[in-house]
Design a protein around this motif. Structure first.
Motif, PDB file in Angstrom:
ATOM      1  N   PHE A  65       9.732  -6.982   4.691  1.00 44.29           N
ATOM      2  CA  PHE A  65      10.672  -7.494   3.405  1.00 44.29           C
ATOM      3  C   PHE A  65      11.038  -9.120   3.641  1.00 44.29           C
ATOM      4  O   PHE A  65      10.607  -9.488   4.372  1.00 44.29           O
ATOM      5  CB  PHE A  65      11.957  -6.966   3.899  1.00 44.29           C
ATOM      6  N   SER A  66      11.514  -9.371   2.348  1.00 48.69           N
ATOM      7  CA  SER A  66      11.753 -10.583   2.821  1.00 48.69           C
ATOM      8  C   SER A  66      13.131 -10.832   1.896  1.00 48.69           C
ATOM      9  O   SER A  66      13.053 -10.183   0.637  1.00 48.69           O
ATOM     10  CB  SER A  66      11.053 -11.818   2.084  1.00 48.69           C
ATOM     11  N   ILE A  67      14.262 -11.667   2.116  1.00 51.82           N
ATOM     12  CA  ILE A  67      15.605 -11.830   1.267  1.00 51.82           C
ATOM     13  C   ILE A  67      15.501 -13.020   0.278  1.00 51.82           C
ATOM     14  O   ILE A  67      15.640 -13.833   1.452  1.00 51.82           O
ATOM     15  CB  ILE A  67      17.227 -11.370   2.133  1.00 51.82           C
ATOM     16  N   GLY A  68      16.055 -12.998  -0.074  1.00 57.68           N
ATOM     17  CA  GLY A  68      16.187 -14.528  -1.087  1.00 57.68           C
ATOM     18  C   GLY A  68      17.080 -15.459  -0.839  1.00 57.68           C
ATOM     19  O   GLY A  68      18.585 -14.357  -1.510  1.00 57.68           O
ATOM     20  N   ILE A  69      17.791 -15.781   0.057  1.00 57.63           N
ATOM     21  CA  ILE A  69      18.544 -16.669   0.753  1.00 57.63           C
ATOM     22  C   ILE A  69      19.464 -16.756  -0.862  1.00 57.63           C
ATOM     23  O   ILE A  69      20.907 -16.760  -1.074  1.00 57.63           O
ATOM     24  CB  ILE A  69      18.985 -17.155   1.847  1.00 57.63           C
ATOM     25  N   ASP A  70      18.864 -17.981  -1.684  1.00 57.56           N
ATOM     26  CA  ASP A  70      19.896 -18.255  -2.021  1.00 57.56           C
ATOM     27  C   ASP A  70      19.977 -17.954  -3.216  1.00 57.56           C
ATOM     28  O   ASP A  70      21.394 -18.052  -4.061  1.00 57.56           O
ATOM     29  CB  ASP A  70      18.378 -19.253  -3.425  1.00 57.56           C
ATOM     30  N   ARG A  71      19.483 -16.170  -3.621  1.00 54.93           N
ATOM     31  CA  ARG A  71      20.081 -15.624  -4.665  1.00 54.93           C
ATOM     32  C   ARG A  71      20.899 -14.635  -4.147  1.00 54.93           C
ATOM     33  O   ARG A  71      21.599 -14.354  -4.663  1.00 54.93           O
ATOM     34  CB  ARG A  71      18.818 -14.456  -5.259  1.00 54.93           C
ATOM     35  N   THR A  72      21.382 -14.618  -2.704  1.00 49.95           N
ATOM     36  CA  THR A  72      22.198 -13.442  -2.490  1.00 49.95           C
ATOM     37  C   THR A  72      23.155 -14.332  -2.368  1.00 49.95           C
ATOM     38  O   THR A  72      24.336 -13.931  -2.510  1.00 49.95           O
ATOM     39  CB  THR A  72      21.962 -13.829  -0.504  1.00 49.95           C
ATOM     40  N   LEU A  73      23.190 -15.697  -2.032  1.00 52.22           N
ATOM     41  CA  LEU A  73      24.276 -16.936  -2.285  1.00 52.22           C
ATOM     42  C   LEU A  73      24.714 -16.851  -3.588  1.00 52.22           C
ATOM     43  O   LEU A  73      26.344 -16.423  -3.814  1.00 52.22           O
ATOM     44  CB  LEU A  73      23.872 -18.060  -1.985  1.00 52.22           C
ATOM     45  N   THR A  92       0.849  -0.928   0.062  1.00 55.87           N
ATOM     46  CA  THR A  92      -0.396  -0.090   0.106  1.00 55.87           C
ATOM     47  C   THR A  92       0.332   1.157  -0.198  1.00 55.87           C
ATOM     48  O   THR A  92       0.160   2.721  -0.029  1.00 55.87           O
ATOM     49  CB  THR A  92      -1.040  -0.098   1.080  1.00 55.87           C
ATOM     50  N   GLY A  93       1.800   1.197   0.280  1.00 49.74           N
ATOM     51  CA  GLY A  93       3.266   2.078   0.542  1.00 49.74           C
ATOM     52  C   GLY A  93       4.240   2.233  -0.503  1.00 49.74           C
ATOM     53  O   GLY A  93       4.517   1.897  -0.906  1.00 49.74           O
ATOM     54  N   THR A  94       5.122   2.331   0.360  1.00 49.50           N
ATOM     55  CA  THR A  94       6.949   1.975   0.031  1.00 49.50           C
ATOM     56  C   THR A  94       6.710   0.654  -0.275  1.00 49.50           C
ATOM     57  O   THR A  94       6.796  -0.227   0.526  1.00 49.50           O
ATOM     58  CB  THR A  94       7.590   2.698   1.559  1.00 49.50           C
ATOM     59  N   VAL A  95       7.741   0.543  -1.180  1.00 46.84           N
ATOM     60  CA  VAL A  95       8.750  -0.668  -1.826  1.00 46.84           C
ATOM     61  C   VAL A  95       9.807  -0.321  -2.684  1.00 46.84           C
ATOM     62  O   VAL A  95       9.853   0.583  -2.323  1.00 46.84           O
ATOM     63  CB  VAL A  95       6.938  -1.398  -2.964  1.00 46.84           C
ATOM     64  N   PHE A  96      10.282  -2.165  -1.716  1.00 47.04           N
ATOM     65  CA  PHE A  96      11.799  -1.778  -2.713  1.00 47.04           C
ATOM     66  C   PHE A  96      12.438  -2.841  -2.654  1.00 47.04           C
ATOM     67  O   PHE A  96      11.430  -3.898  -2.738  1.00 47.04           O
ATOM     68  CB  PHE A  96      12.767  -1.176  -1.053  1.00 47.04           C
ATOM     69  N   GLU A  97      13.693  -3.023  -4.126  1.00 46.43           N
ATOM     70  CA  GLU A  97      14.128  -4.312  -4.132  1.00 46.43           C
ATOM     71  C   GLU A  97      15.252  -4.247  -4.069  1.00 46.43           C
ATOM     72  O   GLU A  97      16.384  -2.644  -4.155  1.00 46.43           O
ATOM     73  CB  GLU A  97      13.439  -3.864  -5.323  1.00 46.43           C
ATOM     74  N   ALA A  98      16.516  -5.424  -3.959  1.00 50.72           N
ATOM     75  CA  ALA A  98      18.000  -4.411  -3.662  1.00 50.72           C
ATOM     76  C   ALA A  98      18.517  -5.376  -4.918  1.00 50.72           C
ATOM     77  O   ALA A  98      17.825  -6.273  -5.202  1.00 50.72           O
ATOM     78  CB  ALA A  98      18.768  -5.300  -2.258  1.00 50.72           C
ATOM     79  N   GLY A 102      13.603  -7.833  -1.824  1.00 48.98           N
ATOM     80  CA  GLY A 102      12.879  -6.770  -2.511  1.00 48.98           C
ATOM     81  C   GLY A 102      11.491  -6.516  -0.343  1.00 48.98           C
ATOM     82  O   GLY A 102      11.073  -8.193   0.352  1.00 48.98           O
ATOM     83  N   GLY A 103      10.584  -5.424  -0.084  1.00 49.10           N
ATOM     84  CA  GLY A 103       9.663  -5.571   0.849  1.00 49.10           C
ATOM     85  C   GLY A 103       8.636  -4.254   0.242  1.00 49.10           C
ATOM     86  O   GLY A 103       8.392  -4.111  -0.442  1.00 49.10           O
ATOM     87  N   GLY A 104       7.736  -4.137   1.577  1.00 57.14           N
ATOM     88  CA  GLY A 104       7.090  -2.848   1.301  1.00 57.14           C
ATOM     89  C   GLY A 104       6.024  -2.673   2.531  1.00 57.14           C
ATOM     90  O   GLY A 104       5.955  -3.327   3.505  1.00 57.14           O
ATOM     91  N   ARG A 105       5.332  -1.664   2.675  1.00 57.11           N
ATOM     92  CA  ARG A 105       4.123  -1.447   3.948  1.00 57.11           C
ATOM     93  C   ARG A 105       3.276  -2.012   2.832  1.00 57.11           C
ATOM     94  O   ARG A 105       2.648  -1.228   1.830  1.00 57.11           O
ATOM     95  CB  ARG A 105       4.159   0.000   3.957  1.00 57.11           C
ATOM     96  N   TYR A 106       2.394  -2.641   3.587  1.00 58.94           N
ATOM     97  CA  TYR A 106       1.516  -3.665   3.688  1.00 58.94           C
ATOM     98  C   TYR A 106       0.322  -3.152   5.073  1.00 58.94           C
ATOM     99  O   TYR A 106       0.072  -3.744   5.847  1.00 58.94           O
ATOM    100  CB  TYR A 106       1.057  -4.112   3.391  1.00 58.94           C
TER     101      TYR A 106
END
Lengths: 446, 446
Positions: free
Chosen positions: A328-336, A284-290, A301-305
């Motif tokens: 937010f959630s971080i993809g551990i496999d992608r971070t790796l 519903t508000g701020t959203v973001f991605e790394a 990524g994550g955001g306001r809900y």
């Protein structure tokens, strides 16, 4: 011969699932520990929701796309169950039921596998791991800024370099949609095209969209509005935001979040990007991605809900005040994958040792000595196959054992054992009372 | 009003699943860390197999009972998938495929949720957590003794007292069955009754069993043969084991394992119990279970399974030498119940702190100071709701915050901040440069 199908189903894992072998699991442990340390340092506490839940609960607030990607099965009463595709809906369910009386803000984190029946892609198997947080009960930009700073702190703490977090605002997009007068269906088409930065598709779609040229120009420019605070001002001027109080509120909210992020000292890791209007329907508000330069998929990524928790409450007839939330959630496999692409040096396993008794009368001494060393924090394996010494040493060598402790009669009679350094090949007699000190020394030299 | 079914499926978790709230998750983290430390100190390395696999793979070597208890679903090609009911079959699959070239012994551990569609009971929900190891490639009693010692080391390391591990021998039972000439169906009936220590049922079943009175007497006495090494000798004499070489080998194997356990110094925690002939169908030798006096269900168990890995290989037409293996699993939920019944004092969360800026001009200083403190290992939450000071302090109080750091204009001008100790209510001015030292002091006093 066994049937081909049997061979597959007995020896392979289903498509989109993997066996994480020790070297891989070791890297994940390192990452999970780093994430946990950061989460806890910000006062977040772990919560664990079930691996499977009612389909109804998991699909609350989510779009058809996510619902279609769930692994679904039935309980014996015929009710639909599903493996969780992500953790936010489950935590919102908990917040809407068991956490109503808990003082807010509530800070929760999770590190767990998620499941989606999608075509596997880089760092996104059908079973994949996520680490994330939910900050519940903070309505303002302070909440968004904290969550984004934890996000950055997390990703940097595992060793990611050149991280960039792009920050958009679904609330701003929705208020522009509302002001423009286009339908929600039209808006959804535009949202997808803008989020994908599909300029051609967007241009084509705008032809048929029913709104003023002024608003078309805003939609057209959204995917390229990326940078510092000036892009928010740009959009404000473009729209003439003073005429539209809802747009104005969202613009101010985004600017405030930006200013807070500057105060947190993370301005080098962020960019505003009004083209980020993420997929999950509950934002519903701020959203973001790394992102990092070496890998073109979002690492997290994550955001306001602000409506999801309330939706759980109203769906069961107990509506009440809005319970705001950001996460937010971080993809551990992608971070790796990103870390590997950046050539990150994962920490090595600590040095470890092997004990061998050369005479059965020394078995007791050997086993008890090895127990003592383990209690002191050393990793010790023992030769339990009763092999010839040469074979046992070959094993030690292949297994990268740092040193082998040989308990032989002659040495033990002198109160000593032989320690064979497997790196140098040197062997020396060490008094039994000095073993600990000796192994510490070898451990450090390495 | 929403339909009743909706209320259930939106707000509750399915039967046999639970939300582990932070206090609960904290205890599990403590246990998992302790288990991990012990596993790693013995040279075991983590492996993670998929949460779901082909039903065919998961049911290899297991009995109908376990197969019936699996959560089963289908992939889009109609192949049966299931949530893993335990981890040994999966690791055996890996050992039979990806680990063939790895030098043995191979030492692996796991900590993960398992799934069984059973009636929930104490410490055994439908989703439940297990920690366990598999030692692959050790044929002799040395393997059994190591695995049993790790089992005991693990359970004691989390704080369990008065632990008793009962050790039986499925191989011995099977060789007695063979020598007695009874059928495998008869043997299975007897096995269940013996394992349950159902003396009446056993007596009744023995009436119809087709073997000599001598062997009936052995079966009759198995459930009460519990104690030290003497019980193994008892059974040997009862049978006249010299006539039956296979029985003799198994007796010698059990005695050797016992002697090794004495050498490991764990004799006070073990008892031989020939009535332990565990359920899972893949066991072939030593089997064992752990109990504490305060709780009547097994906290964990394991045993030797020398055929399972080979079964994976032969089932795909690549038979070869036998790959020996021993392992165990610990029920984490049951261990937790046992610890609670014993009044165990779980470690508390470390002291933590809250920062509040009393003037917006101090926001930057406050946020940056809190970041510094987190990097130093302190847990710090910040007041992100912009509440009145009294409300923020009430929150801090309810949340058990140790001390609140107040950034006020007057104090900061003097290079200080006010630190309010929430336990004592005292407030003192502390130079900003001394905060770290001051918080360390408060942390220790507590």
């Amino acid at each position: 011969m066994p049937r081909a199908n049997d061979v597959v189903t007995k020896t392979q894992t289903p498509k989109g699932t993997v066996d994480l072998m020790p070297e891989e699991a070791w890297k994940r442990q390192f990452m999970e520990r780093a994430f946990t340390r950061v989460f806890e340092s910000w006062g977040y506490q772990e919560i664990r929701t079930p691996t499977f839940e009612y389909f109804n609960a998991l699909s609350t607030g989510t779009g058809l796309e996510l619902q279609d990607s769930m692994f679904v099965f039935q309980d014996k009463a015929g009710r639909l169950l599903a493996l969780r595709p992500e953790n936010t809906a489950s935590i919102a369910r908990v917040a809407a039921t068991k956490l109503l009386a808990v003082p807010r803000p509530i800070r929760l984190y999770y590190i767990a596998p998620m499941f989606r029946y999608d075509e596997p892609q880089a760092g996104r198997q059908r079973e994949f791991w996520q680490a994330g947080i939910e900050l519940i009960g903070v309505p303002g930009a302070e909440g968004d800024a904290e969550v984004i700073t934890v996000f950055i702190d997390d990703l940097q703490s595992v060793g990611l370099k050149d991280l960039k977090v792009d920050i958009g605002h679904v609330g701003l997009f929705l208020s522009v949609v509302k002001a423009s007068g286009i339908s929600w269906d039209e808006a959804d088409v535009l949202r997808r095209l803008i989020d994908k930065k599909d300029f051609n598709g967007l241009e084509k779609a705008l032809v048929d969209v029913n709104c003023s040229e002024e608003f078309k120009e805003v939609f057209r420019r959204l995917p390229s509005l990326r940078g510092g605070k000036e892009v928010v001002n740009d959009v404000g001027e473009l729209i003439g935001s003073d005429e539209f109080p809802e747009i104005k509120v969202n613009i101010e909210n985004l600017i405030e979040a930006y200013d807070l992020l500057v105060d947190y000292g993370v301005e080098d890791s962020i960019a505003l990007d009004l083209g980020i209007v993420r997929g999950l329907d509950y934002y519903t508000g701020t959203v973001f991605e790394a992102y990092v330069p070496e890998f073109d998929l979002a690492i997290g990524g994550g955001g306001r809900y602000d409506n999801l928790i309330t939706e759980f409450r109203t769906s069961v007839g107990v509506a009440g005040e809005t319970i705001h939330a950001t996460g937010f959630s971080i993809g551990i496999d992608r971070t790796l994958i990103a870390l590997e692409k950046q050539g990150f040096g994962f920490p090595k396993r600590p040095p470890y040792f092997m004990v061998i008794w050369l005479d059965d009368s020394l078995r007791n001494l050997t086993l008890k000595t090895s127990l003592k060393l383990r209690k002191k924090g050393f990793t010790v394996i023992s030769e339990v196959r009763g092999r010839k010494l040469s074979n046992a040493l070959e094993y030690a060598n292949k297994m990268n054992v740092t040193a082998v402790l040989l308990f032989g009669k002659k040495e033990v009679e002198k109160g000593k054992i032989a320690v064979k350094n497997m790196k140098t090949g040197e062997q020396e007699e060490v008094p039994i009372s000095d073993i600990e000190k000796h192994l510490s020394k070898i451990s450090k030299v390495k």
